[in-house]
Design a protein around this motif. Structure first.
Motif, PDB file in Angstrom:
ATOM      1  N   HIS A 148      20.353 -42.637  29.205  1.00 53.73           N
ATOM      2  CA  HIS A 148      21.361 -41.693  28.476  1.00 53.73           C
ATOM      3  C   HIS A 148      21.101 -40.251  28.680  1.00 53.73           C
ATOM      4  O   HIS A 148      21.791 -39.279  28.381  1.00 53.73           O
ATOM      5  CB  HIS A 148      21.353 -42.012  26.926  1.00 53.73           C
ATOM      6  CG  HIS A 148      20.024 -41.353  26.221  1.00 53.73           C
ATOM      7  ND1 HIS A 148      18.662 -42.143  26.320  1.00 53.73           N
ATOM      8  CD2 HIS A 148      19.613 -40.378  25.637  1.00 53.73           C
ATOM      9  CE1 HIS A 148      17.825 -41.280  25.712  1.00 53.73           C
ATOM     10  NE2 HIS A 148      18.572 -40.158  25.288  1.00 53.73           N
ATOM     11  N   THR A 149      19.877 -39.870  29.008  1.00 55.91           N
ATOM     12  CA  THR A 149      19.586 -38.389  29.571  1.00 55.91           C
ATOM     13  C   THR A 149      20.029 -38.218  30.822  1.00 55.91           C
ATOM     14  O   THR A 149      19.998 -36.841  31.187  1.00 55.91           O
ATOM     15  CB  THR A 149      17.969 -38.148  29.643  1.00 55.91           C
ATOM     16  OG1 THR A 149      17.494 -39.246  30.442  1.00 55.91           O
ATOM     17  CG2 THR A 149      17.493 -38.553  28.224  1.00 55.91           C
ATOM     18  N   SER A 211      31.079 -43.464  22.542  1.00 55.84           N
ATOM     19  CA  SER A 211      30.130 -43.038  23.357  1.00 55.84           C
ATOM     20  C   SER A 211      30.655 -41.793  23.969  1.00 55.84           C
ATOM     21  O   SER A 211      31.295 -42.008  24.947  1.00 55.84           O
ATOM     22  CB  SER A 211      29.693 -44.226  24.568  1.00 55.84           C
ATOM     23  OG  SER A 211      28.533 -43.688  25.131  1.00 55.84           O
ATOM     24  N   LYS A 213      29.642 -39.215  25.567  1.00 56.34           N
ATOM     25  CA  LYS A 213      29.335 -38.746  26.861  1.00 56.34           C
ATOM     26  C   LYS A 213      30.017 -39.488  27.854  1.00 56.34           C
ATOM     27  O   LYS A 213      30.354 -38.975  29.192  1.00 56.34           O
ATOM     28  CB  LYS A 213      27.913 -38.926  26.770  1.00 56.34           C
ATOM     29  CG  LYS A 213      27.178 -38.337  28.233  1.00 56.34           C
ATOM     30  CD  LYS A 213      25.920 -38.241  28.231  1.00 56.34           C
ATOM     31  CE  LYS A 213      25.062 -37.750  29.319  1.00 56.34           C
ATOM     32  NZ  LYS A 213      23.715 -37.515  29.415  1.00 56.34           N
ATOM     33  N   ALA A 239      29.297 -35.067  22.724  1.00 54.78           N
ATOM     34  CA  ALA A 239      28.431 -35.790  23.828  1.00 54.78           C
ATOM     35  C   ALA A 239      27.085 -35.247  23.794  1.00 54.78           C
ATOM     36  O   ALA A 239      25.934 -35.996  23.740  1.00 54.78           O
ATOM     37  CB  ALA A 239      29.179 -35.519  25.324  1.00 54.78           C
ATOM     38  N   ARG A 240      27.077 -33.943  23.509  1.00 51.85           N
ATOM     39  CA  ARG A 240      25.569 -33.327  23.434  1.00 51.85           C
ATOM     40  C   ARG A 240      25.127 -33.918  22.056  1.00 51.85           C
ATOM     41  O   ARG A 240      23.839 -34.072  22.145  1.00 51.85           O
ATOM     42  CB  ARG A 240      25.897 -31.736  23.268  1.00 51.85           C
ATOM     43  CG  ARG A 240      26.136 -31.186  24.771  1.00 51.85           C
ATOM     44  CD  ARG A 240      25.809 -29.660  24.786  1.00 51.85           C
ATOM     45  NE  ARG A 240      26.946 -29.149  24.001  1.00 51.85           N
ATOM     46  CZ  ARG A 240      28.207 -28.755  24.476  1.00 51.85           C
ATOM     47  NH1 ARG A 240      28.398 -28.679  25.758  1.00 51.85           N
ATOM     48  NH2 ARG A 240      29.033 -28.079  23.771  1.00 51.85           N
ATOM     49  N   TRP A 242      25.693 -36.800  20.618  1.00 49.64           N
ATOM     50  CA  TRP A 242      25.225 -38.254  20.793  1.00 49.64           C
ATOM     51  C   TRP A 242      23.884 -38.205  21.749  1.00 49.64           C
ATOM     52  O   TRP A 242      23.138 -38.816  21.288  1.00 49.64           O
ATOM     53  CB  TRP A 242      26.359 -38.961  21.488  1.00 49.64           C
ATOM     54  CG  TRP A 242      26.235 -40.123  22.031  1.00 49.64           C
ATOM     55  CD1 TRP A 242      26.554 -41.385  21.222  1.00 49.64           C
ATOM     56  CD2 TRP A 242      25.623 -40.621  23.216  1.00 49.64           C
ATOM     57  NE1 TRP A 242      26.019 -42.250  21.857  1.00 49.64           N
ATOM     58  CE2 TRP A 242      25.669 -42.005  23.169  1.00 49.64           C
ATOM     59  CE3 TRP A 242      25.268 -39.980  24.226  1.00 49.64           C
ATOM     60  CZ2 TRP A 242      25.270 -42.783  24.291  1.00 49.64           C
ATOM     61  CZ3 TRP A 242      25.174 -40.565  25.434  1.00 49.64           C
ATOM     62  CH2 TRP A 242      24.776 -42.223  25.582  1.00 49.64           C
ATOM     63  N   GLU A 243      23.903 -37.320  22.540  1.00 50.57           N
ATOM     64  CA  GLU A 243      22.783 -37.421  23.257  1.00 50.57           C
ATOM     65  C   GLU A 243      21.583 -36.969  22.631  1.00 50.57           C
ATOM     66  O   GLU A 243      20.264 -37.804  22.747  1.00 50.57           O
ATOM     67  CB  GLU A 243      22.583 -36.322  24.506  1.00 50.57           C
ATOM     68  CG  GLU A 243      21.647 -36.733  25.647  1.00 50.57           C
ATOM     69  CD  GLU A 243      21.651 -36.123  27.078  1.00 50.57           C
ATOM     70  OE1 GLU A 243      20.785 -36.008  27.695  1.00 50.57           O
ATOM     71  OE2 GLU A 243      22.909 -35.881  27.130  1.00 50.57           O
ATOM     72  N   ARG A 244      21.572 -36.098  21.774  1.00 54.52           N
ATOM     73  CA  ARG A 244      20.581 -35.519  20.756  1.00 54.52           C
ATOM     74  C   ARG A 244      20.005 -36.835  19.816  1.00 54.52           C
ATOM     75  O   ARG A 244      18.838 -37.081  19.492  1.00 54.52           O
ATOM     76  CB  ARG A 244      20.811 -34.278  19.888  1.00 54.52           C
ATOM     77  CG  ARG A 244      20.959 -33.093  21.010  1.00 54.52           C
ATOM     78  CD  ARG A 244      20.962 -31.760  20.113  1.00 54.52           C
ATOM     79  NE  ARG A 244      22.222 -31.720  19.096  1.00 54.52           N
ATOM     80  CZ  ARG A 244      23.315 -31.274  19.566  1.00 54.52           C
ATOM     81  NH1 ARG A 244      23.460 -30.587  20.680  1.00 54.52           N
ATOM     82  NH2 ARG A 244      24.425 -31.229  18.657  1.00 54.52           N
ATOM     83  N   ASP A 247      18.294 -39.177  21.645  1.00 57.65           N
ATOM     84  CA  ASP A 247      16.890 -38.721  22.015  1.00 57.65           C
ATOM     85  C   ASP A 247      15.915 -38.955  20.529  1.00 57.65           C
ATOM     86  O   ASP A 247      14.799 -39.404  20.824  1.00 57.65           O
ATOM     87  CB  ASP A 247      16.804 -37.355  22.177  1.00 57.65           C
ATOM     88  CG  ASP A 247      17.386 -37.054  23.583  1.00 57.65           C
ATOM     89  OD1 ASP A 247      17.143 -37.884  24.363  1.00 57.65           O
ATOM     90  OD2 ASP A 247      17.757 -35.921  23.840  1.00 57.65           O
TER      91      ASP A 247
END
Length: 300
Positions: A148-149, A211, A213, A239-240, A242-244, A247
């Motif tokens: 995902h990163t 999702s 992103k 999207a940012r 979601w990624e955080r 993480d």
């Protein structure tokens, strides 16, 4: 194709469309097997809301859906039955005057049919022909071993090298089972409708919808095909976020964190330097488009 009844009960048919369409392009996505984390249908939903598209038609679901598999949805408010929504495929229209593009856009949001796929594709192709659709862009999403990163991998295939030129994605090389997206792509090509198919990879360990992103990656690939700037709205920030969020979840589980690092190493080892350079170039082109330094190329 069957008419679609609006909320007020008015029947909207293709004949009600005001005048011929301007070099129409269709963008389609189907829920189900072709739509991991609802990332592909998210593209059509996002554009439909951004452009306030108008419903123009729907396929009669009786011939194509098993209602015990894809059940209708009923809405009850304060004890009163308000609406019954049948699973089907619906078409809506965004005119050039609304989108700011030089062409009209037909948005197709469907549920993958349970039966009679050949009849289903014939029905859609008949509608595309009646509307004068010149190009069909199909969006799909699948679960994959993708971290995902990293940038979302998008594979692309199509009927024209001109359509694929400059698209941010790898050429598809695949032999295996197909969903309705693949069947429709093949059938439209046989009917002389230019077609391009985009498939984005959804990290299988975060397969829950939405999702954003992955939806954003597909939207950017559509931009590359049309060579225009499309409305992104809140998708980049979503999207940012979601990624955080992923993480943080990974950090709470050492096994998941280690697995993600393994995927990252494998991805970084296969990404060639020149591929990264191409990605940078495409991002710069998008930046110029959004700054208005490039024109809207209407004809493909």
């Amino acid at each position: 194709m069957s008419p679609l009844r609006s909320g007020g009960g008015e029947v909207i048919k293709f004949s009600d469309v005001d005048g011929p369409l301007e070099h129409p392009v269709a963008i389609a996505a189907f829920e189900g097997w072709n739509d991991a984390a609802e990332a592909a249908s998210g593209v059509v939903n996002h554009l439909g809301i951004a452009w306030q598209s108008t419903p123009i038609a729907a396929i009669d679901p009786d011939d194509f859906y098993d209602f015990q598999v894809n059940r209708p949805v009923i809405e009850v408010v304060a004890g009163k039955t308000e609406r019954l929504i049948w699973p089907t495929t619906r078409l809506s229209l965004a005119r050039a005057a609304t989108t700011g593009l030089s062409r009209d856009v037909v948005l197709v949001h469907g549920v993958e049919p349970n039966m009679r796929w050949r009849g289903f594709t014939d029905e859609l192709i008949s509608g595309f022909t009646e509307l004068g659709v010149e190009t069909l862009i199909l969006a799909g999403a699948l679960l994959a071993d993708s971290p995902h990163t990293r940038p979302v991998p998008v594979t692309v295939s199509g009927t024209s090298t001109q359509l694929l030129r400059g698209v941010s994605g790898e050429a598809s090389d695949y032999k295996g089972s197909s969903g309705i997206v693949g069947v429709l792509q093949y059938s439209c090509a046989a009917a002389d409708i230019q077609t391009v198919s985009l498939w984005a990879s959804v990290p299988h360990y975060v397969a829950q919808s939405p999702s954003p992103k992955v939806t954003l990656a597909l939207l950017r690939s559509v931009e590359d095909i049309l060579d225009v700037s499309l409305p992104q709205g809140d998708l980049p920030e979503e999207a940012r976020a979601w990624e955080r969020g992923v993480d943080e979840l990974a950090q709470q589980d050492s096994d998941v964190a280690e697995y993600v690092r393994t995927l990252e190493e494998a991805k970084d080892a296969t990404d060639l330097p020149e591929a990264s350079g191409d990605a940078i170039a495409r991002e710069f082109e998008r930046y110029l488009r959004r700054r208005g330094n490039r024109g809207d190329v209407g004809d493909l």
